[in-house]
Design a protein around this motif. Structure first.
Motif, short mmCIF file in Angstrom:
data_model
loop_
_atom_site.label_atom_id
_atom_site.label_comp_id
_atom_site.label_asym_id
_atom_site.label_seq_id
_atom_site.Cartn_x
_atom_site.Cartn_y
_atom_site.Cartn_z
N PRO A 213 -53.28 -27.45 -13.26
CA PRO A 213 -51.95 -26.46 -13.75
C PRO A 213 -52.00 -25.04 -13.97
CG PRO A 213 -51.53 -28.79 -14.44
CD PRO A 213 -53.26 -28.61 -14.32
N GLY A 214 -51.26 -24.19 -13.50
CA GLY A 214 -51.44 -22.73 -13.92
C GLY A 214 -52.25 -21.94 -13.08
N THR A 215 -53.35 -22.54 -12.13
CA THR A 215 -54.37 -21.83 -11.60
C THR A 215 -53.65 -20.94 -10.61
OG1 THR A 215 -55.75 -23.71 -11.91
CG2 THR A 215 -56.53 -22.17 -10.27
N HIS A 216 -54.41 -19.69 -10.39
CA HIS A 216 -53.98 -18.83 -9.19
C HIS A 216 -55.15 -19.01 -8.26
CE1 HIS A 216 -52.66 -15.76 -6.47
NE2 HIS A 216 -53.99 -15.11 -6.88
N VAL A 217 -54.81 -19.02 -6.89
CA VAL A 217 -55.82 -19.07 -5.91
C VAL A 217 -55.72 -17.64 -5.01
CG1 VAL A 217 -56.74 -20.24 -3.79
CG2 VAL A 217 -56.04 -21.54 -5.89
N THR A 218 -56.85 -16.92 -4.55
CA THR A 218 -56.60 -15.89 -3.46
C THR A 218 -57.59 -16.51 -2.55
OG1 THR A 218 -56.03 -14.17 -5.25
CG2 THR A 218 -57.18 -13.68 -3.00
N ALA A 219 -56.94 -16.50 -1.49
CA ALA A 219 -57.64 -17.04 -0.08
C ALA A 219 -57.66 -15.99 0.67
CB ALA A 219 -57.02 -18.47 0.55
N MET A 220 -59.06 -15.47 0.94
CA MET A 220 -59.02 -13.94 1.82
C MET A 220 -60.02 -14.02 2.66
SD MET A 220 -61.93 -12.65 0.93
CE MET A 220 -61.70 -11.05 1.94
N GLY A 221 -60.60 -15.27 3.00
CA GLY A 221 -61.95 -14.92 3.93
C GLY A 221 -61.56 -15.47 5.54
N GLN A 222 -60.24 -16.01 5.66
CA GLN A 222 -60.02 -16.25 7.19
C GLN A 222 -58.74 -16.05 7.58
OE1 GLN A 222 -61.89 -17.44 9.52
NE2 GLN A 222 -63.73 -18.79 8.39
N TYR A 223 -58.66 -15.52 8.99
CA TYR A 223 -57.62 -15.36 9.62
C TYR A 223 -57.33 -15.67 11.06
CZ TYR A 223 -60.69 -11.25 10.44
OH TYR A 223 -61.77 -10.68 10.79
N HIS A 224 -57.34 -16.91 11.20
CA HIS A 224 -57.73 -17.73 12.34
C HIS A 224 -56.76 -18.82 12.47
CE1 HIS A 224 -59.39 -19.95 15.61
NE2 HIS A 224 -59.95 -18.81 16.22
N PRO A 225 -55.84 -19.13 13.33
CA PRO A 225 -55.13 -20.35 13.23
C PRO A 225 -55.72 -21.53 12.84
CG PRO A 225 -55.01 -19.44 15.41
CD PRO A 225 -55.77 -18.26 14.69
N GLU A 226 -57.08 -21.68 13.46
CA GLU A 226 -57.76 -22.97 13.57
C GLU A 226 -58.74 -23.15 12.16
OE1 GLU A 226 -59.12 -23.74 17.34
OE2 GLU A 226 -57.21 -23.93 18.20
N LYS A 227 -58.69 -21.98 11.37
CA LYS A 227 -59.77 -22.11 10.44
C LYS A 227 -58.97 -21.82 9.14
CE LYS A 227 -63.27 -20.11 13.33
NZ LYS A 227 -64.38 -18.71 13.43
N ARG A 228 -59.64 -22.46 8.05
CA ARG A 228 -58.80 -22.39 6.38
C ARG A 228 -59.98 -22.48 5.56
NH1 ARG A 228 -55.74 -27.99 6.17
NH2 ARG A 228 -57.34 -29.29 7.17
N GLU A 229 -59.85 -21.99 4.32
CA GLU A 229 -60.75 -22.22 3.08
C GLU A 229 -59.95 -22.98 2.25
OE1 GLU A 229 -62.98 -17.88 2.48
OE2 GLU A 229 -60.68 -17.76 2.36
N ILE A 230 -59.00 -23.45 2.30
CA ILE A 230 -58.16 -23.93 1.37
C ILE A 230 -57.28 -25.20 2.10
CG2 ILE A 230 -57.90 -22.03 -0.38
CD1 ILE A 230 -54.89 -21.83 0.50
#
Length: 331
Positions: A213-230
């Motif tokens: 609880p309280g964590t912040h996540v920055t996800a910045m490595g993917q920009y594709h509709p079929e790909k994700r890091e989280i």
């Protein structure tokens, strides 16, 4: 009409003109302008198969900064590399100001927007970072994060031991917080106040169940509709903030896949980052809230950073003068 004089700025010309804190200030102001109505368009990508590659571009106008422009890059194709071109125009007259070789600019401006997201969404007392990735983008995300929070420890995970260990040694020597390579993804997440994903992974790099609880996540490595890091669990239990709402149905893979799995409903979005920076929407509202900043990339941070660098280059006498003829000469 007379020709317009502009600067051509090579990658090396601008690589040392600004500090992380200066990039962050410029990018924060760019997103403030976006929150107050400055126009920006999401990326448009044309994909080719033979040879494989993509041609991508996006646009933004920042009236208070007095600049506007677009970022275009080709990646892949026969050379299997990427090349970045950035034209910048005067937002009042429309005249060209500069053309950048944007290679060295790219990780700096991307790190800066990550830091703006951290400053808007992470707890003020955040000190522990879990970092996924060991390339140049990961380096600049960490440098920028250290400029907005008083970090004490960083745990970095990358699937190649030599890469994560070299990264930890280099960044540990450069920054005040202790940087340590870890052998398992979970070690980078447990007890982290901030988790940053800066990878080329197509599938989630950690299990959302691990987030405290309280964590912040920055996800910045993917920009594709079929790909994700989280994963969908992370998106579903978080206050979710994208850099640009128009990206959501286009290339925000984490959001799109969470929605397709039924983990979230339409509209599972707190606000655009610019709305929070401009004070038009709340960011974090409690210390136990999990927040996510989905940073797929926009021209907002790119044009904001380029405007800063153009002014610095002009004052320093850096760059080569080039001329542009107005269209009226040819019509």
């Amino acid at each position: 009409m007379a020709e317009s004089e502009a600067l051509f700025l090579e990658s090396e010309d601008v690589s040392t003109l600004a500090t992380p804190s200066e990039y962050i200030a410029a990018v924060r102001d760019g997103y403030r302008q976006r929150g107050e109505g400055a126009p920006a368009e999401p990326r448009t990508t044309l994909r080719a198969e033979d040879p494989p590659g993509m041609l991508t571009g996006y646009l933004a106008v920042l009236p208070d900064s007095g600049v506007m422009g677009g970022y275009t890059y080709a990646a892949g194709f026969g050379e299997r590399d990427a090349h970045f071109v950035l034209p910048v125009f005067d937002a009042d007259s429309g005249e060209p100001l500069a053309v950048f070789d944007g290679a060295s600019l790219n990780p700096h401006k991307t790190g800066a927007v990550g830091a703006v997201g951290i400053d808007a969404l992470a707890r003020e007392n955040a000190t522990q970072v879990g970092l996924f990735g060991s390339g140049s983008q990961a380096s600049d995300q960490l440098r920028a994060a250290a400029a907005v929070r008083d970090l004490e420890q960083v745990h970095v995970y990358s699937p190649t031991p030599a890469h994560r260990e070299a990264f930890a040694e280099e960044m540990g020597n450069e920054l005040d917080p202790a940087v340590r390579a870890v052998t398992e993804p979970k070690q980078a997440v447990v007890d982290a106040d901030i988790v940053i994903t800066a990878t080329q992974a197509s599938e989630p790099v950690f299990d959302g169940e691990w987030l405290e609880p309280g964590t912040h996540v920055t996800a910045m490595g993917q920009y594709h509709p079929e790909k994700r890091e989280i994963d969908a669990h992370t998106v579903a239990k978080a206050t979710y903030v994208p850099d640009l709402r128009a990206r959501l149905e286009q290339d925000a893979g984490a959001y799109l896949q969470a929605k397709s799995e039924g983990a979230i409903d339409e509209g599972h979005v707190q606000a655009e980052l610019g709305d929070i920076v401009a004070g038009n929407a709340p960011g974090r509202t409690s210390d136990r809230e999990i927040t996510v900043f989905d940073s797929g990339g926009t021209a907002i941070e790119t044009v904001a950073a380029a405007g800063l660098l153009y002014e610095r280059a002009r004052k320093a006498g850096v760059g080569e003068s080039i001329s542009f003829a107005p269209a009226s000469d040819a019509m």
